[in-house]
Design a protein around this motif. Structure first.
Motif, PDB file in Angstrom:
ATOM      1  N   LYS A 131       0.830  -1.202   0.000  1.00  0.00           N
ATOM      2  CA  LYS A 131       0.000   0.000   0.000  1.00  0.00           C
ATOM      3  C   LYS A 131       0.871   1.261   0.000  1.00  0.00           C
ATOM      4  O   LYS A 131       0.634   2.203  -0.783  1.00  0.00           O
ATOM      5  CB  LYS A 131      -0.904  -0.021   1.229  1.00  0.00           C
ATOM      6  N   ILE A 132       1.898   1.283   0.847  1.00  0.00           N
ATOM      7  CA  ILE A 132       2.759   2.471   0.927  1.00  0.00           C
ATOM      8  C   ILE A 132       3.544   2.645  -0.372  1.00  0.00           C
ATOM      9  O   ILE A 132       3.696   3.764  -0.877  1.00  0.00           O
ATOM     10  CB  ILE A 132       3.697   2.349   2.131  1.00  0.00           C
ATOM     11  N   ALA A 133       4.054   1.558  -0.931  1.00  0.00           N
ATOM     12  CA  ALA A 133       4.803   1.654  -2.184  1.00  0.00           C
ATOM     13  C   ALA A 133       3.918   2.155  -3.321  1.00  0.00           C
ATOM     14  O   ALA A 133       4.369   2.942  -4.167  1.00  0.00           O
ATOM     15  CB  ALA A 133       5.407   0.294  -2.531  1.00  0.00           C
ATOM     16  N   SER A 134       2.676   1.735  -3.345  1.00  0.00           N
ATOM     17  CA  SER A 134       1.756   2.209  -4.385  1.00  0.00           C
ATOM     18  C   SER A 134       1.489   3.705  -4.244  1.00  0.00           C
ATOM     19  O   SER A 134       1.440   4.439  -5.241  1.00  0.00           O
ATOM     20  CB  SER A 134       0.446   1.431  -4.307  1.00  0.00           C
ATOM     21  N   LEU A 135       1.328   4.162  -3.008  1.00  0.00           N
ATOM     22  CA  LEU A 135       1.105   5.589  -2.794  1.00  0.00           C
ATOM     23  C   LEU A 135       2.310   6.410  -3.243  1.00  0.00           C
ATOM     24  O   LEU A 135       2.158   7.473  -3.846  1.00  0.00           O
ATOM     25  CB  LEU A 135       0.812   5.848  -1.315  1.00  0.00           C
ATOM     26  N   LEU A 136       3.508   5.922  -2.959  1.00  0.00           N
ATOM     27  CA  LEU A 136       4.709   6.665  -3.358  1.00  0.00           C
ATOM     28  C   LEU A 136       4.884   6.672  -4.867  1.00  0.00           C
ATOM     29  O   LEU A 136       5.343   7.670  -5.443  1.00  0.00           O
ATOM     30  CB  LEU A 136       5.934   6.056  -2.682  1.00  0.00           C
ATOM     31  N   ASN A 137       4.558   5.598  -5.514  1.00  0.00           N
ATOM     32  CA  ASN A 137       4.678   5.566  -6.973  1.00  0.00           C
ATOM     33  C   ASN A 137       3.633   6.433  -7.655  1.00  0.00           C
ATOM     34  O   ASN A 137       3.896   7.020  -8.706  1.00  0.00           O
ATOM     35  CB  ASN A 137       4.565   4.121  -7.469  1.00  0.00           C
ATOM     36  N   GLY A 141       5.048  13.308  -4.077  1.00  0.00           N
ATOM     37  CA  GLY A 141       5.039  14.618  -3.450  1.00  0.00           C
ATOM     38  C   GLY A 141       3.987  14.769  -2.380  1.00  0.00           C
ATOM     39  O   GLY A 141       4.202  15.451  -1.368  1.00  0.00           O
ATOM     40  N   GLU A 142       2.827  14.136  -2.567  1.00  0.00           N
ATOM     41  CA  GLU A 142       1.756  14.226  -1.585  1.00  0.00           C
ATOM     42  C   GLU A 142       1.912  13.234  -0.448  1.00  0.00           C
ATOM     43  O   GLU A 142       1.226  13.337   0.563  1.00  0.00           O
ATOM     44  CB  GLU A 142       0.408  13.992  -2.276  1.00  0.00           C
ATOM     45  N   ASN A 143       2.783  12.250  -0.598  1.00  0.00           N
ATOM     46  CA  ASN A 143       2.968  11.213   0.423  1.00  0.00           C
ATOM     47  C   ASN A 143       4.421  11.171   0.878  1.00  0.00           C
ATOM     48  O   ASN A 143       5.045  10.108   0.939  1.00  0.00           O
ATOM     49  CB  ASN A 143       2.553   9.843  -0.126  1.00  0.00           C
ATOM     50  N   ALA A 144       4.965  12.344   1.177  1.00  0.00           N
ATOM     51  CA  ALA A 144       6.369  12.401   1.579  1.00  0.00           C
ATOM     52  C   ALA A 144       6.619  11.707   2.909  1.00  0.00           C
ATOM     53  O   ALA A 144       7.719  11.212   3.177  1.00  0.00           O
ATOM     54  CB  ALA A 144       6.828  13.864   1.664  1.00  0.00           C
ATOM     55  N   GLY A 145       5.604  11.651   3.771  1.00  0.00           N
ATOM     56  CA  GLY A 145       5.783  10.995   5.058  1.00  0.00           C
ATOM     57  C   GLY A 145       5.807   9.489   4.976  1.00  0.00           C
ATOM     58  O   GLY A 145       6.075   8.817   5.990  1.00  0.00           O
ATOM     59  N   ALA A 146       5.559   8.924   3.791  1.00  0.00           N
ATOM     60  CA  ALA A 146       5.549   7.465   3.659  1.00  0.00           C
ATOM     61  C   ALA A 146       6.948   6.866   3.755  1.00  0.00           C
ATOM     62  O   ALA A 146       7.085   5.675   4.048  1.00  0.00           O
ATOM     63  CB  ALA A 146       4.905   7.072   2.328  1.00  0.00           C
ATOM     64  N   PHE A 147       7.999   7.664   3.489  1.00  0.00           N
ATOM     65  CA  PHE A 147       9.359   7.139   3.615  1.00  0.00           C
ATOM     66  C   PHE A 147       9.648   6.722   5.056  1.00  0.00           C
ATOM     67  O   PHE A 147      10.245   5.672   5.309  1.00  0.00           O
ATOM     68  CB  PHE A 147      10.373   8.189   3.159  1.00  0.00           C
ATOM     69  N   LYS A 148       9.202   7.552   5.994  1.00  0.00           N
ATOM     70  CA  LYS A 148       9.406   7.215   7.404  1.00  0.00           C
ATOM     71  C   LYS A 148       8.531   6.036   7.811  1.00  0.00           C
ATOM     72  O   LYS A 148       8.937   5.211   8.645  1.00  0.00           O
ATOM     73  CB  LYS A 148       9.099   8.432   8.266  1.00  0.00           C
ATOM     74  N   LEU A 170      14.393  -0.688  -1.402  1.00  0.00           N
ATOM     75  CA  LEU A 170      15.302  -0.655  -2.551  1.00  0.00           C
ATOM     76  C   LEU A 170      14.546  -0.338  -3.835  1.00  0.00           C
ATOM     77  O   LEU A 170      14.965   0.513  -4.630  1.00  0.00           O
ATOM     78  CB  LEU A 170      16.020  -1.999  -2.667  1.00  0.00           C
ATOM     79  N   SER A 171      13.439  -1.002  -4.052  1.00  0.00           N
ATOM     80  CA  SER A 171      12.647  -0.769  -5.264  1.00  0.00           C
ATOM     81  C   SER A 171      12.099   0.654  -5.309  1.00  0.00           C
ATOM     82  O   SER A 171      12.115   1.307  -6.362  1.00  0.00           O
ATOM     83  CB  SER A 171      11.511  -1.786  -5.328  1.00  0.00           C
ATOM     84  N   VAL A 172      11.649   1.146  -4.157  1.00  0.00           N
ATOM     85  CA  VAL A 172      11.067   2.488  -4.114  1.00  0.00           C
ATOM     86  C   VAL A 172      12.124   3.546  -4.390  1.00  0.00           C
ATOM     87  O   VAL A 172      11.930   4.458  -5.205  1.00  0.00           O
ATOM     88  CB  VAL A 172      10.387   2.716  -2.747  1.00  0.00           C
ATOM     89  N   TYR A 173      13.274   3.446  -3.731  1.00  0.00           N
ATOM     90  CA  TYR A 173      14.303   4.478  -3.891  1.00  0.00           C
ATOM     91  C   TYR A 173      14.931   4.435  -5.288  1.00  0.00           C
ATOM     92  O   TYR A 173      15.324   5.476  -5.831  1.00  0.00           O
ATOM     93  CB  TYR A 173      15.376   4.312  -2.822  1.00  0.00           C
ATOM     94  N   LYS A 174      15.048   3.254  -5.872  1.00  0.00           N
ATOM     95  CA  LYS A 174      15.574   3.183  -7.238  1.00  0.00           C
ATOM     96  C   LYS A 174      14.668   3.917  -8.223  1.00  0.00           C
ATOM     97  O   LYS A 174      15.149   4.548  -9.173  1.00  0.00           O
ATOM     98  CB  LYS A 174      15.722   1.722  -7.663  1.00  0.00           C
ATOM     99  N   ASP A 175      13.368   3.852  -7.994  1.00  0.00           N
ATOM    100  CA  ASP A 175      12.423   4.502  -8.898  1.00  0.00           C
ATOM    101  C   ASP A 175      12.303   6.001  -8.649  1.00  0.00           C
ATOM    102  O   ASP A 175      12.052   6.767  -9.585  1.00  0.00           O
ATOM    103  CB  ASP A 175      11.044   3.851  -8.757  1.00  0.00           C
ATOM    104  N   LEU A 176      12.479   6.440  -7.407  1.00  0.00           N
ATOM    105  CA  LEU A 176      12.195   7.833  -7.058  1.00  0.00           C
ATOM    106  C   LEU A 176      13.430   8.714  -6.984  1.00  0.00           C
ATOM    107  O   LEU A 176      13.295   9.943  -6.996  1.00  0.00           O
ATOM    108  CB  LEU A 176      11.469   7.887  -5.704  1.00  0.00           C
TER     109      LEU A 176
END
Length: 681
Positions: A131-137, A141-148, A170-176
């Motif tokens: 769920k968090i990875a989908s929101l970040l992808n 910008g609107e879900n900046a707090g999802a990293f924490k 790893l997957s999230v940071y590689k994409d963003l």
């Protein structure tokens, strides 16, 4: 009037007796004595010594029927009073008594929540991570707090959840991660007025950098924990963390906290234990060196690797030293240097740029030009663009680090690293400064002189300990010879040989003396990656079959090194006519004899080299194939200590007649090619 008014009654008091008067006086005395004694009382001490009693509980409403006594009087029923609080001796006991009384009063204890099964926690963690990875992808910008939030999920004590969190991050940071390095906001610019979009972008970048920093710290912690602990779960988490670090270093080497990722890999490379994670780190460094166009990541990695090897006193695996051979210095850099200085060509950094013609500009134009230059500089920094001058400077520093490491190992003579160092020096020989030739050649000569003694010591150590790596002094001597001749072939040193006092006859003589032993060597055509069954009669190899290490750099066989040495001696690229005829004839006779003993592929390589020598120096060696044109007197000595003392013109090449009947058709064809070139001359 007086008769109608009632008369006032007087109260008659009996007269006071003598006993009563005496009792009054006695009471006054008692009261006086009481006050006199009260002045000496210590009420506080008596209060402390007195045992404390809890307060009686409030009387509850009596609901029982009254009792009728025998005399007819009705009396309500009186229940016995029971103290709920017992006597205590201290405040702590009183507090405990209060808690106990509360429990006795009927308060029910809080029941513990049932523990969630592990598989259920893993399932919930998977859903939350997805769920968090989908929101970040969708909208980072609107879900900046999802990293924490991702980092909090990884704080679980279940290893499976930890590994899933690391892989998801790893997957999230590689994409963003953007294609530029995020710089911290200056203090002066923190209070400036910004638009809504810029402020939103800065907030997102700050969240990204802080979350990525926490993620890199977690990778560092788990890799260190896996090194200290030998448990299966800890090693599995450490393996996942190492894979994530290698992937990040090769995927986003331009982003922040690159040094921390390099430190993780260098720490693993410092271990002498070669496992799957170790090979992953080597592969990551090779990819980083080969794909680095900026130069700064390679310089940082080379610096940390050299510091690590120096701290470990160069007790590292050979493959770590071979990492330097994957640097782009061999293809991009044309300068020459040593461990201290680097010389540049005239077309490099020392060339002065021609002055541009001065153009008149007013004050406004100069101000606009200054602002434009500052803007271009910021844009170039943001786009990670590096000028050629900056790249050359970083390659200079990298070259000095590589040479410093090679020369220290060469000076210390670390047994298991000599082959890797000589391989590197032979490849980087074209980049070595001419002023350093003398010291380097003396070091190579000294290494060859002591090769026999070192080999005897290594064989004794190998007999005592099966795990001790055996030095291949034959290969090291060939690498020394290749390096010495490459120093002259790659530069203009042959023009200044008299000034530098360079004498390579020592290497030529040593190769002449070892030519026949090399022809009888059983591993002549085996490389570093070849599988080899050791001699069962040898004491150090009688227990098990050993395979050579999987080395991806030193792939040249002994035959290839031998051909390179002979080519440098007999067919030098700088001045072919400078080779003496006596040296050509001696080596031609010796090589024809060696062709009878070597395997067929080595025989083909030697005959091909003799064909080139015949086409270039046919007139100088043609007499060896003609018995009627003998130029020398005396006898031929093939085991002479010097090339000139062998007297080659006193012999003939009779080995050619035997090679004509060789079982391999290609060898027979090679002999015919050699004679054909000689006949044409």
């Amino acid at each position: 009037m007086s008769s109608s008014r009632p008369s006032k009654k007087r109260k008659l008091t009996p007269p006071q007796s003598d006993d009563e008067g005496s009792s009054h006086k006695t009471g006054a005395k008692v009261q006086k004595a009481f006050f006199k004694n009260a002045s000496t009382w210590n009420l506080e001490e008596q209060y402390e010594d007195k045992a404390r009693k809890g307060k009686k509980s409030k009387e509850k409403e009596n609901t029982r029927l009254p009792l009728k006594l025998p005399g007819g009087r009705v009396q309500p029923f009186a229940a016995p009073v029971v103290d709920d609080v017992k006597d205590v001796e201290s405040d702590d006991d009183w507090l405990e008594g209060e808690e106990l009384s509360a429990d006795e009063a009927g308060e029910e204890p809080v029941e513990a929540q049932p523990e969630i099964p592990e598989y259920q926690q893993i399932k919930e963690a998977k859903e939350e991570l997805a769920k968090i990875a989908s929101l970040l992808n969708e909208d980072p910008g609107e879900n900046a707090g999802a990293f924490k939030a991702l980092g909090k999920i990884g704080a679980s004590k279940i290893p499976t959840i930890v590994m899933l969190t690391l892989a998801t991050q790893l997957s999230v940071y590689k994409d963003l991660i953007p294609g530029y390095r995020i710089r911290p906001v200056a203090e002066d610019n923190s209070k400036e007025k910004l638009s809504k979009d810029v402020r939103r972008l800065r907030t997102y970048e700050d969240s990204l950098v802080s979350g990525y920093q926490a993620y890199v710290r977690e990778l560092t912690k788990y890799t260190k924990a896996g090194k200290r602990q030998d448990s299966g779960m800890a090693s599995d988490i450490a393996g996942v963390a190492m894979t994530c670090a290698c992937t990040l270093l090769t995927s986003v080497p331009h982003f922040n906290f690159r040094s921390e990722l390099i430190k993780i890999l260098v720490r693993k490379c410092s271990s002498r234990r070669v496992d799957n994670d170790f090979n992953k780190c080597l592969q990551a460094f090779q990819t980083l060196f080969q794909e680095d166009q900026e130069g700064r990541p390679s310089m940082e990695a080379a610096s940390l690797l050299s510091k690590m090897m120096k701290a470990k006193e160069y007790q590292v695996d050979e493959s770590v030293v071979n990492l330097f051979l994957h640097l782009r210095l061999l293809s991009d850099f044309s300068g020459k240097g040593s461990k201290d200085t680097v010389d540049r060509d005239d077309d490099g950094l020392n060339r002065k740029k021609p002055k541009a013609k001065k153009v008149f500009r007013n004050k406004k134009e100069r101000k606009e030009m200054k602002e434009q230059r500052a803007l271009d500089k910021d844009m170039a920094h943001a786009d990670a663009l590096v000028s050629s001058e900056e790249r050359d400077r970083m390659q200079n520093d990298t070259l000095k680090l590589v040479f410093a490491t090679y020369f220290r190992i060469l000076k210390l003579r670390v047994p298991h690293l000599m082959g890797a160092v000589l391989e590197g020096l032979s490849k980087y020989a074209a980049n070595i400064n001419q002023d350093f030739f003398g010291d380097l050649l003396e070091a190579l000569k000294d290494l060859i002189r002591h090769s026999d003694a070192d080999q005897a010591a290594d064989e004794a150590a190998e007999a005592d300990d099966d795990d001790t790596p055996l030095r291949n002094t034959t290969r090291e001597a060939l690498l020394c010879t290749v390096t010495a001749f490459t120093l002259l072939a790659g530069q203009d040193a042959h023009n200044s040989r008299a000034d530098l006092h360079l004498d390579l006859s020592f290497f030529t003589t040593h190769l002449w003396q070892t030519l026949f032993p090399l022809a009888l060597h059983p591993d002549l055509e085996l490389g570093a990656r070849s599988l080899h069954l050791p001699d069962p009669d040898a004491p150090q190899a009688s227990t098990a079959v050993k395979a050579r290490s999987d080395n991806k750099v030193n792939l040249q066989t002994t035959t290839v090194l031998l051909i390179r040495c002979l080519t440098a001696i007999l067919l030098p690229p700088f001045n072919v006519r400078s080779v003496p005829p006596l040296r050509l004839a001696a080596f031609a006779k010796q090589l024809m004899g060696a062709s009878l003993h070597v395997p067929e592929k080595s025989a083909q390589a030697i005959l091909a080299l003799l064909a080139d020598v015949g086409s270039t120096h046919g007139r100088k060696i043609a007499a060896l194939w003609n018995t009627e044109e003998r130029k020398g007197d005396g006898t031929y000595n093939p085991v002479s200590e010097s090339v000139e003392g062998s007297n080659p013109y006193a012999a003939t090449v009779w080995e050619g007649e035997i090679l004509r009947r060789h079982y391999c058709p290609k060898v027979r064809e090679g002999v015919r090619v050699v004679q054909k070139h000689l006949e044409q001359r």
